[in-house]
Design a protein around this motif. Structure first.
Motif, PDB file in Angstrom:
ATOM      1  N   LYS A   7       0.861  -1.169   0.000  1.00 49.84           N
ATOM      2  CA  LYS A   7       0.000   0.000   0.000  1.00 49.84           C
ATOM      3  C   LYS A   7       0.909   1.235   0.000  1.00 49.84           C
ATOM      4  O   LYS A   7       1.761   1.388   0.862  1.00 49.84           O
ATOM      5  CB  LYS A   7      -0.910   0.011   1.229  1.00 49.84           C
ATOM      6  N   THR A   8       0.716   2.092  -0.981  1.00 50.59           N
ATOM      7  CA  THR A   8       1.589   3.265  -1.125  1.00 50.59           C
ATOM      8  C   THR A   8       0.970   4.475  -0.456  1.00 50.59           C
ATOM      9  O   THR A   8      -0.202   4.485  -0.067  1.00 50.59           O
ATOM     10  CB  THR A   8       1.807   3.569  -2.605  1.00 50.59           C
ATOM     11  N   ARG A   9       1.757   5.551  -0.391  1.00 54.62           N
ATOM     12  CA  ARG A   9       1.245   6.762   0.228  1.00 54.62           C
ATOM     13  C   ARG A   9       0.083   7.356  -0.573  1.00 54.62           C
ATOM     14  O   ARG A   9      -0.814   7.979  -0.024  1.00 54.62           O
ATOM     15  CB  ARG A   9       2.370   7.794   0.369  1.00 54.62           C
ATOM     16  N   ALA A  10       0.083   7.138  -1.914  1.00 55.06           N
ATOM     17  CA  ALA A  10      -1.002   7.632  -2.751  1.00 55.06           C
ATOM     18  C   ALA A  10      -2.327   6.979  -2.369  1.00 55.06           C
ATOM     19  O   ALA A  10      -3.390   7.540  -2.582  1.00 55.06           O
ATOM     20  CB  ALA A  10      -0.695   7.377  -4.223  1.00 55.06           C
ATOM     21  N   ASN A  28       1.021   6.737 -20.665  1.00 53.07           N
ATOM     22  CA  ASN A  28       2.319   7.415 -20.723  1.00 53.07           C
ATOM     23  C   ASN A  28       3.284   6.857 -19.691  1.00 53.07           C
ATOM     24  O   ASN A  28       4.476   6.666 -19.966  1.00 53.07           O
ATOM     25  CB  ASN A  28       2.152   8.926 -20.525  1.00 53.07           C
ATOM     26  N   PHE A  29       2.774   6.589 -18.494  1.00 56.99           N
ATOM     27  CA  PHE A  29       3.611   5.992 -17.457  1.00 56.99           C
ATOM     28  C   PHE A  29       4.140   4.639 -17.901  1.00 56.99           C
ATOM     29  O   PHE A  29       5.334   4.343 -17.804  1.00 56.99           O
ATOM     30  CB  PHE A  29       2.826   5.845 -16.155  1.00 56.99           C
ATOM     31  N   ALA A 224       0.973  -5.588 -11.978  1.00 57.56           N
ATOM     32  CA  ALA A 224       0.528  -5.024 -10.703  1.00 57.56           C
ATOM     33  C   ALA A 224       1.691  -4.425  -9.922  1.00 57.56           C
ATOM     34  O   ALA A 224       1.568  -3.353  -9.317  1.00 57.56           O
ATOM     35  CB  ALA A 224      -0.171  -6.105  -9.873  1.00 57.56           C
ATOM     36  N   VAL A 225       2.829  -5.093  -9.929  1.00 58.29           N
ATOM     37  CA  VAL A 225       4.017  -4.581  -9.237  1.00 58.29           C
ATOM     38  C   VAL A 225       4.488  -3.285  -9.894  1.00 58.29           C
ATOM     39  O   VAL A 225       4.831  -2.312  -9.221  1.00 58.29           O
ATOM     40  CB  VAL A 225       5.138  -5.636  -9.223  1.00 58.29           C
ATOM     41  N   TYR A 230       3.327   3.795 -10.253  1.00 56.36           N
ATOM     42  CA  TYR A 230       2.373   4.748 -10.815  1.00 56.36           C
ATOM     43  C   TYR A 230       1.569   5.397  -9.702  1.00 56.36           C
ATOM     44  O   TYR A 230       1.295   6.612  -9.737  1.00 56.36           O
ATOM     45  CB  TYR A 230       1.432   4.038 -11.786  1.00 56.36           C
ATOM     46  N   GLN A 231       1.203   4.634  -8.707  1.00 60.74           N
ATOM     47  CA  GLN A 231       0.411   5.175  -7.598  1.00 60.74           C
ATOM     48  C   GLN A 231       1.201   6.204  -6.786  1.00 60.74           C
ATOM     49  O   GLN A 231       0.621   7.044  -6.093  1.00 60.74           O
ATOM     50  CB  GLN A 231      -0.050   4.034  -6.698  1.00 60.74           C
ATOM     51  N   GLN A 232       2.516   6.156  -6.849  1.00 62.40           N
ATOM     52  CA  GLN A 232       3.348   7.056  -6.070  1.00 62.40           C
ATOM     53  C   GLN A 232       3.706   8.342  -6.818  1.00 62.40           C
ATOM     54  O   GLN A 232       4.223   9.272  -6.220  1.00 62.40           O
ATOM     55  CB  GLN A 232       4.641   6.333  -5.668  1.00 62.40           C
ATOM     56  N   ASP A 233       3.435   8.375  -8.127  1.00 61.44           N
ATOM     57  CA  ASP A 233       3.776   9.567  -8.919  1.00 61.44           C
ATOM     58  C   ASP A 233       2.972  10.777  -8.466  1.00 61.44           C
ATOM     59  O   ASP A 233       1.796  10.656  -8.147  1.00 61.44           O
ATOM     60  CB  ASP A 233       3.516   9.296 -10.394  1.00 61.44           C
TER      61      ASP A 233
END
Length: 233
Positions: A7-10, A28-29, A224-225, A230-233
């Motif tokens: 689980k990321t900060r995003a 794009n990512f 998924a990994v 991407y979730q952290q960008d």
């Protein structure tokens, strides 16, 4: 092996479904990220089935597996980024009834495995290959039970394709949501009797109420990994 989808900060700032609503940003990512070294086997192992009794198994890869291509086709649908999966019909074979990516064996006329993935997607789900733009590919993946080496190809279409299932090879088409693939809450596991005789604990993705496990889950695990960044960008 303990799974480690993080689980990321995003996660605590924006819901995942909102993060994955921007189609161009996601593509794009991925276009940039797929040019860098990929997580490969380490990501595959996160969704690898294991023996229920705790014993280990390993099978050596034969010298000449059959080359295959599969397509992960991203498109916008219902306000989300989605991709098609297929459910195989029930038959006397290794992959009977399973959920898979559109794909299959390389044919003599295919120029490469990208060509294979596009051709097979056209045959199995009716995708117009002229409308697909290739984004890149994931790591090749060896499927033990069928002796296939699969290249998962990533493509994009801006709008939802007019999917048409092949009446012989496809029981149904599942329009899976990308944000669910990236969400650890959709990663589960269950005990299964594989091929009617092997007792195993099988991690799976719960996508559109379908159990996506085995080789398909292991290939999607790499994606998924990758999407954690991407979730952290």
């Amino acid at each position: 092996m303990k799974r480690s989808f993080k689980k990321t900060r995003a996660w605590h700032v924006r819901p995942l479904n909102l993060l994955f609503m921007n189609f161009d940003r996601v593509i794009n990512f991925l276009g940039k990220r797929l040019q860098s070294p990929l997580p490969g086997r380490g990501a595959h192992e996160l969704m690898k089935p294991r023996m229920a009794d705790g014993t280990h198994f390993s099978i050596k890869q034969p010298a000449a597996p059959q080359e295959c291509g599969a397509l992960i086709l991203f498109h916008e649908s219902e306000g989300d980024v989605r991709f098609p999966l297929i459910q195989r019909p029930t038959y006397e074979g290794t992959h009977s009834g399973q959920i898979a990516l559109p794909g299959g064996k390389r044919a003599n006329e295919d120029t490469d495995l990208f060509d294979t993935a596009l051709r097979e997607a056209g045959e199995e789900v009716g995708v117009d290959r002229s409308q697909v733009e290739i984004v890149g590919s994931l790591s090749k993946f060896y499927v033990v039970v069928s002796n296939y080496e699969v290249l998962p190809v990533i493509g994009k279409m801006k709008s939802k394709p007019n999917f048409t299932p092949d009446k012989y090879e496809v029981e149904s088409i599942i329009n899976a949501q990308l944000s669910h693939l990236a969400d650890p809450n959709y990663v589960k596991e269950k005990r299964m009797l594989v091929r009617g005789r092997v007792d195993m604990i099988c991690p799976y993705f719960d996508l559109e109420d379908k159990i996506v496990w085995g080789a398909t889950a292991m290939m999607l695990s790499e994606l998924a990994v990758i999407l954690q960044a991407y979730q952290q960008d």
